[in-house]
Structure formats: structure tokens, C-alpha cells
Design an enzyme around this catalytic site. Structure first.
Site, PDB file in Angstrom:
ATOM      1  N   ARG A  79     -19.007 -13.157   7.813  1.00  0.00           N
ATOM      2  CA  ARG A  79     -17.672 -12.796   8.281  1.00  0.00           C
ATOM      3  C   ARG A  79     -16.645 -13.797   7.749  1.00  0.00           C
ATOM      4  O   ARG A  79     -16.967 -14.969   7.513  1.00  0.00           O
ATOM      5  CB  ARG A  79     -17.621 -12.774   9.806  1.00  0.00           C
ATOM      6  CG  ARG A  79     -18.547 -11.752  10.452  1.00  0.00           C
ATOM      7  CD  ARG A  79     -18.473 -11.839  11.968  1.00  0.00           C
ATOM      8  NE  ARG A  79     -19.332 -10.851  12.621  1.00  0.00           N
ATOM      9  CZ  ARG A  79     -20.602 -11.057  12.959  1.00  0.00           C
ATOM     10  NH1 ARG A  79     -21.164 -12.248  12.719  1.00  0.00           N
ATOM     11  NH2 ARG A  79     -21.315 -10.104  13.535  1.00  0.00           N
ATOM     12  N   LYS A 101     -20.923 -14.470  16.121  1.00  0.00           N
ATOM     13  CA  LYS A 101     -20.394 -14.027  17.408  1.00  0.00           C
ATOM     14  C   LYS A 101     -21.369 -14.375  18.521  1.00  0.00           C
ATOM     15  O   LYS A 101     -22.576 -14.261  18.360  1.00  0.00           O
ATOM     16  CB  LYS A 101     -20.159 -12.512  17.380  1.00  0.00           C
ATOM     17  CG  LYS A 101     -18.989 -12.084  16.490  1.00  0.00           C
ATOM     18  CD  LYS A 101     -18.765 -10.589  16.599  1.00  0.00           C
ATOM     19  CE  LYS A 101     -17.562 -10.144  15.775  1.00  0.00           C
ATOM     20  NZ  LYS A 101     -17.345  -8.680  15.866  1.00  0.00           N
ATOM     21  N   HIS A 151     -12.587  -8.320   4.795  1.00  0.00           N
ATOM     22  CA  HIS A 151     -13.745  -7.803   5.532  1.00  0.00           C
ATOM     23  C   HIS A 151     -14.480  -6.732   4.732  1.00  0.00           C
ATOM     24  O   HIS A 151     -15.677  -6.505   4.942  1.00  0.00           O
ATOM     25  CB  HIS A 151     -13.302  -7.231   6.881  1.00  0.00           C
ATOM     26  CG  HIS A 151     -14.436  -6.997   7.834  1.00  0.00           C
ATOM     27  ND1 HIS A 151     -15.175  -8.029   8.378  1.00  0.00           N
ATOM     28  CD2 HIS A 151     -14.981  -5.854   8.328  1.00  0.00           C
ATOM     29  CE1 HIS A 151     -16.111  -7.537   9.172  1.00  0.00           C
ATOM     30  NE2 HIS A 151     -16.014  -6.217   9.154  1.00  0.00           N
ATOM     31  N   ARG A 210     -17.670  -7.896   3.087  1.00  0.00           N
ATOM     32  CA  ARG A 210     -18.868  -7.893   3.941  1.00  0.00           C
ATOM     33  C   ARG A 210     -19.515  -6.511   3.920  1.00  0.00           C
ATOM     34  O   ARG A 210     -20.745  -6.400   3.819  1.00  0.00           O
ATOM     35  CB  ARG A 210     -18.465  -8.297   5.364  1.00  0.00           C
ATOM     36  CG  ARG A 210     -19.580  -8.267   6.409  1.00  0.00           C
ATOM     37  CD  ARG A 210     -19.060  -8.909   7.684  1.00  0.00           C
ATOM     38  NE  ARG A 210     -19.850  -8.605   8.863  1.00  0.00           N
ATOM     39  CZ  ARG A 210     -20.921  -9.295   9.252  1.00  0.00           C
ATOM     40  NH1 ARG A 210     -21.342 -10.318   8.530  1.00  0.00           N
ATOM     41  NH2 ARG A 210     -21.577  -8.972  10.362  1.00  0.00           N
ATOM     42  N   HIS A 228     -25.980  -8.918  13.016  1.00  0.00           N
ATOM     43  CA  HIS A 228     -25.664  -7.883  13.999  1.00  0.00           C
ATOM     44  C   HIS A 228     -26.556  -8.043  15.224  1.00  0.00           C
ATOM     45  O   HIS A 228     -27.760  -8.259  15.101  1.00  0.00           O
ATOM     46  CB  HIS A 228     -25.888  -6.488  13.402  1.00  0.00           C
ATOM     47  CG  HIS A 228     -24.850  -6.095  12.399  1.00  0.00           C
ATOM     48  ND1 HIS A 228     -25.056  -5.137  11.423  1.00  0.00           N
ATOM     49  CD2 HIS A 228     -23.584  -6.541  12.216  1.00  0.00           C
ATOM     50  CE1 HIS A 228     -23.972  -5.005  10.705  1.00  0.00           C
ATOM     51  NE2 HIS A 228     -23.061  -5.846  11.152  1.00  0.00           N
ATOM     52  N   TYR A 245     -24.771   1.743   7.532  1.00  0.00           N
ATOM     53  CA  TYR A 245     -24.926   1.601   6.083  1.00  0.00           C
ATOM     54  C   TYR A 245     -25.947   2.578   5.497  1.00  0.00           C
ATOM     55  O   TYR A 245     -26.016   2.738   4.281  1.00  0.00           O
ATOM     56  CB  TYR A 245     -25.278   0.147   5.731  1.00  0.00           C
ATOM     57  CG  TYR A 245     -24.167  -0.786   6.140  1.00  0.00           C
ATOM     58  CD1 TYR A 245     -22.960  -0.789   5.464  1.00  0.00           C
ATOM     59  CD2 TYR A 245     -24.301  -1.609   7.252  1.00  0.00           C
ATOM     60  CE1 TYR A 245     -21.923  -1.604   5.863  1.00  0.00           C
ATOM     61  CE2 TYR A 245     -23.264  -2.429   7.673  1.00  0.00           C
ATOM     62  CZ  TYR A 245     -22.071  -2.418   6.967  1.00  0.00           C
ATOM     63  OH  TYR A 245     -21.034  -3.214   7.373  1.00  0.00           O
TER      64      TYR A 245
END
Length: 350
Positions: A203, A229, A296, A299, A322, A331
């Protein structure tokens, strides 16, 4: 602690009071890993508890919180600041006059021209803010704001497929990074940082807050410790040949605070907006224009290429950090072989 819904003498004071309480709640739940000044954070929380005199004073407190490292606070506050100003012009007498129709009016008039991602953030901010009031008002007043159909946004159901670069476009972009006329004092830094993002899929916020100690040189690669995150840690890898020339040039001139790997001339972290502007300029310089030209997208490009080459969804999940495999599953929509099998299923019947 619960409070009466109309806690203050005027609607403006009451609305600001609820925003103050909600922002204080969010500040205590955001990751504080990047906080530089614990005493200032404590002072901000105290000021929010005591209350502010006007919305400008509240906005100043929020900016202070962001400046000391709580960078996610704007996502929650900015929509509420706009909502406050919108409602202030309507001359409401009570918080009970607010309903979902009024919130839809606000969103429709205040978010035109914004990206779908930003509109989604506004929607989430409204839902979370009024859910907080639902839970914490002593009058047991329930707003029940859901906004299920506003602007066609339904959370994941309304999610668009992300923009990404094709392999041919990736080659053009990488060539353009090296040829783009950056200022001499930032050229090596910008090239190294952007290459780091597209070659690892990290990120933008993870890249801008990397520490020098997170970069671990091995034989022909760098291992990079990422704190993503929710303070979840992972390790990514980049081959030295992809980045070393620019990286070493930058390290020779780097003067960053707090052990940062990348920084601006003040020694503080680069902003995500700055990185996105650079990426967009490079893309336009080589004739690439996508619906979203920001950083972004790099990514998404890495993730799409990784899945198409590996067909390994778990690898995509681990590489991108993730929390759920469902997030990575988007994806698979770019897998032409899978789509071709689906398109061919009726061939024998025909």
C-alpha cells in the site's frame, strides 16, 4: 456514558457535541503506531471531552491529531464536517429532525464530482456516526441510517473492478519512471519509492511509513518488513537489481526523522496525495490514461499480474496482506483462461 439526544441548548452545539464524542471514540480505536507525540494526543482527547467553541476549532483539533500520526481520522471527520455545515444552514431545532432522506439530500448535493471510493467513504461515515448516536443517546432514539440504495452503492455488491496496467503498459510505465524529468533532489527517492510499490504491491501508506530498519538486505534481494492495516505484520521481497541503483543514490542524501526510509525535505513522511500525483504524471507522460490513475492502481496491477501468473489466490492474499481471501478474490475476474472456459461451456451443445 449516554447523553440526551439534544444535549446542548442549540442544534449547532448539539451536533458538534456528537461529532466531538464520535471523533474521540474513533481516535481511541485507530492504530496509534505512527503517533509521534503521546502528550499531544492526550491533550487532544481532553479537548474533545471538554468540548470546542465552534466547528473551526474542532477541525483544528482533528488536523493536530492527523499531524501527530493518526492519519485515518480525516476519513471519518471530513464528511461529518461537511454534514455539520450543511445542516447548520437548514436552521434545524432538534437532532430528531434528521432522517435518512435528509442525509441522502446532503450526500447528493455534497459529493457530486467525487470518486466512487470517496462517496463510499462518505456513506460509511454517515452510517457509523448515526449508529454511534443510536447506541449512546439516553433518549433511545434510533436513526437506523442504512443508505442501502444511495448512489448505487451497496458496499461490496456495488464495488467496481479495479483499474490496472496490462503487461505492455507496465513496460512503458517502468521505462517512464527512469526517464521522467524529476527535480534532481527528489529523483532517486521518487523512482525508488514508486518501483517499490509496483514491484511488491504494498500500500502507498505502507511505503511512505517504512523505516530504514525494515529494509533487510540479503544476497540478491531485499526483504521488507511491512506493518499493514490493524498492525498486521508481513514480509515482502524485491530483487536488488530492480531498485538498488535508485535506492543507494537516495540513501546517500537521505535526511529523515524517526528512522523513515522515505521523507520530504522537512524529514517527515510523504503524503499519499503527493505520491498519487507523481504516478499520474508519469502515466500521462507515457500516454496511459485509466479511470483511476493514482498510486493505488499500482497495487492492483501487481495483484492482477501475480494472480494471472501464479493462479494462487492464497499467495495474492499473503503478498497483499489481505485479512480475508474474499478481498483477494476480485483478482480472479481478470483470469482470461477461466473466463474462456466459461465462454466455451456450450460449444459441444452448439
Amino acid at each position: 456514558m449516554k447523553y440526551p439526544l439534544d444535549f446542548q441548548s442549540t442544534f449547532e452545539d448539539t451536533m458538534r457535541f456528537w461529532i466531538e464524542r464520535y471523533i474521540r471514540f474513533k481516535l481511541t480505536s485507530l492504530s496509534n503506531r505512527q503517533v509521534k507525540d503521546e502528550e499531544q494526543l492526550a491533550a487532544i482527547l481532553k479537548s474533545l471531552t471538554i468540548g470546542t467553541k465552534n466547528i473551526d476549532e474542532l477541525s483544528k483539533l482533528v488536523r493536530s491529531a492527523r499531524n501527530i500520526g493518526l492519519i485515518g481520522v480525516n476519513t471519518y471527520y471530513k464528511p461529518l464536517e461537511k454534514l455539520y455545515r450543511f445542516l447548520d444552514n437548514l436552521g434545524l431545532a432538534s437532532m430528531k429532525e434528521i432522517d435518512e432522506e435528509l442525509i441522502v439530500d446532503f450526500l447528493s448535493s455534497s459529493t457530486s464530482g467525487l470518486s466512487d471510493a470517496t462517496k463510499k467513504n462518505y456513506r460509511i461515515a454517515m452510517i457509523n456516526f448515526f449508529a454511534y448516536i443510536d447506541k449512546n443517546n439516553d433518549d433511545k432514539h434510533i436513526y437506523g441510517i442504512e443508505l442501502k440504495n444511495w448512489g448505487g452503492l451497496r458496499g461490496k455488491a456495488g464495488q467496481k473492478l479495479p483499474a490496472y496496467l496490462s503487461e505492455e503498459e507496465i513496460k512503458r510505465f517502468l521505462d517512464a519512471i527512469d526517464s521522467y524529468p524529476f527535480r534532481t533532489d527528489v529523483a532517486a527517492r521518487n523512482r525508488a519509492l514508486i518501483k517499490l510499490i509496483i514491484y511488491t504491491g504494498i500500500r502507498v501508506s505502507e511505503a511512505t511509513h517504512l523505516k530504514l530498519k525494515d529494509l533487510l538486505p540479503q544476497e540478491d534481494v531485499y526483504l521488507i518488513k511491512i506493518t499493514g492495516k490493524g498492525n498486521k505484520a508481513r514480509v515482502v521481497m524485491i530483487k536488488k537489481e530492480k531498485i538498488d541503483h535508485d535506492l543507494q543514490e537516495w540513501l546517500a542524501m537521505r535526511q529523515c526523522e524517526e528512522g523513515l526510509l522515505f521523507c520530504n525535505k522537512k524529514g517527515t513522511p510523504l503524503t499519499q496525495a503527493y505520491i498519487s500525483r507523481i504516478v499520474e504524471k508519469i502515466l500521462l507522460s507515457c500516454g496511459i490514461r485509466k479511470e483511476k490513475n493514482g498510486a493505488h492502481m499500482l497495487r492492483h496491477t501487481f495483484a492482477t499480474l501475480l494472480y494471472n501468473k501464479s493462479k494462487d489466490l492464497v499467495l495474492v492474499q499473503e503478498a497483499l496482506g489481505h485479512a480475508s481471501l474474499d478481498t483477494s478474490r476480485i483478482y480472479t475476474h481478470f483470469d482470461k483462461e477461466r473466463l474462456y472456459k466459461a465462454a466455451s461451456i456450450m460449444d459441444k451443445i452448439d
